[in-house]
Enzyme design. Structure first.
Site, PDB file in Angstrom:
ATOM      1  N   HIS A   1      -7.409 -12.453 -19.823  1.00 35.33           N
ATOM      2  CA  HIS A   1      -6.593 -11.709 -18.852  1.00 35.33           C
ATOM      3  C   HIS A   1      -6.851 -10.213 -18.900  1.00 35.33           C
ATOM      4  CE1 HIS A   1      -3.465 -15.214 -18.632  1.00 35.33           C
ATOM      5  NE2 HIS A   1      -4.556 -15.440 -17.925  1.00 35.33           N
TER       6      HIS A   1
ATOM      7  N   GLY B   1       1.827 -19.906 -29.261  1.00 35.25           N
ATOM      8  CA  GLY B   1       2.721 -18.988 -28.579  1.00 35.25           C
ATOM      9  C   GLY B   1       2.486 -18.844 -27.096  1.00 35.25           C
TER      10      GLY B   1
ATOM     11  N   TYR C   1       1.501   0.126 -16.443  1.00 37.19           N
ATOM     12  CA  TYR C   1       0.610  -0.186 -17.558  1.00 37.19           C
ATOM     13  C   TYR C   1       0.550   0.945 -18.573  1.00 37.19           C
ATOM     14  CZ  TYR C   1      -0.609  -4.448 -15.187  1.00 37.19           C
ATOM     15  OH  TYR C   1      -0.529  -5.689 -14.610  1.00 37.19           O
TER      16      TYR C   1
ATOM     17  N   SER D   1       3.173 -20.741 -23.134  1.00 35.70           N
ATOM     18  CA  SER D   1       4.016 -21.712 -22.450  1.00 35.70           C
ATOM     19  C   SER D   1       3.233 -22.939 -22.010  1.00 35.70           C
ATOM     20  CB  SER D   1       4.672 -21.062 -21.227  1.00 35.70           C
ATOM     21  OG  SER D   1       3.694 -20.699 -20.265  1.00 35.70           O
TER      22      SER D   1
ATOM     23  N   ASN E   1      -3.376 -12.398 -24.048  1.00 37.71           N
ATOM     24  CA  ASN E   1      -2.715 -11.110 -24.251  1.00 37.71           C
ATOM     25  C   ASN E   1      -3.671  -9.964 -23.949  1.00 37.71           C
ATOM     26  OD1 ASN E   1      -0.505 -12.604 -25.177  1.00 37.71           O
ATOM     27  ND2 ASN E   1      -1.264 -12.574 -27.287  1.00 37.71           N
TER      28      ASN E   1
ATOM     29  N   ASN F   1       4.540 -23.347 -31.515  1.00 42.69           N
ATOM     30  CA  ASN F   1       5.430 -22.666 -30.584  1.00 42.69           C
ATOM     31  C   ASN F   1       6.839 -22.625 -31.157  1.00 42.69           C
ATOM     32  OD1 ASN F   1       6.813 -21.833 -28.050  1.00 42.69           O
ATOM     33  ND2 ASN F   1       4.850 -22.384 -27.117  1.00 42.69           N
TER      34      ASN F   1
END
Length: 244
Positions: free
Chosen positions: A109, A176, A54, A178, A92, A202
């Site tokens: 996240h 953007g 990270y 999936s 993100n 997308n």
């Protein structure tokens, strides 16, 4: 005029700013096994390796070359000028939305710019890469901070707030992403169930099993500014609306 908008952003919008994604063919997972750097078990086994992983991402974010793109700027403009309710949910862990000016933002996240106390779950802003000296100030004895990142097997952040927003939104836009990883993959179903219009932006063509009502293929940096202008003008998305 829409009254409440929920927007989900994924790796694609950050990729346009030069950030490598985790799942593309040249993505980060190919350099590390997922279980080594993106699971609680991997962190417990080798915290130094996880911190190094990270920290490399942290350095990439802060090298001065990564900046918000026109897609991030468009969403910040929508927040400033839209008279209804707006929530941007991002998968993100970068801070490009914040740099563009977005404030009504939820990082489901986590955030790479923060560390988290493993005991109290309180977060702390990091101004330098992770190291053994990064400890919390909320516990005695102080606890070593872990990355404030949701790993595989952990629950995403803010799901109750996201669910509440989806239940009452009249427009849901995914950008953007999936759309294959749950729970985010189920957001479009929730929005559809409550009668919202649903739009997917997308680079990839629409999947034939897609639940989105509208699909816009292309770069977010090119499509979003035009779509935002149309929303701010009070236009409702339809098949005749020209975008791109």
């Amino acid at each position: 005029m829409y009254q409440q908008i929920v927007i989900l952003t994924g790796a694609g919008i950050s990729a346009e700013s030069g950030l490598r994604t985790f799942r593309d063919q040249d993505g980060l997972w190919e350099e590390h096994k997922i279980e080594e750097v993106a699971t609680p078990e991997g962190y417990e086994k080798n915290p130094q390796l996880v911190e190094q992983f990270y920290n490399e991402r942290w350095q990439q974010f802060h090298n001065g070359c990564i900046e918000p793109n026109a897609g991030h700027d468009a969403l910040a403009k929508l927040e400033r000028e839209f008279e209804g309710k707006l929530l941007v949910v991002t998968q993100n862990i970068d801070d490009l939305h914040e740099r563009a000016g977005s404030k009504r933002l939820l990082h489901m996240h986590g955030e790479l710019s923060k560390g988290r106390c493993p005991r109290s779950r309180q977060t702390f802003l990091l101004r330098e890469p992770f190291g053994p000296d990064h400890t919390c100030t909320c516990c005695i004895p102080a606890q070593r901070l872990r990355p404030h990142v949701v790993w595989f097997g952990e629950m995403p952040i803010g799901l109750d707030r996201i669910q509440h927003a989806l239940d009452s939104c009249d427009l849901f836009i995914a950008i953007g992403t999936s759309g294959t990883v749950y729970p985010a993959a189920g957001f479009v179903d929730t929005a559809n169930h409550h009668g919202a219009q649903t739009v997917d932006i997308n680079l990839m063509p629409a999947d034939r099993h897609s639940q989105f009502q509208y699909h816009l293929q292309g770069k977010a940096s090119e499509l979003l500014p035009k779509l935002v202008e149309q929303i701010l003008q009070g236009k409702v998305i339809n098949d005749q609306m020209l975008v791109g």
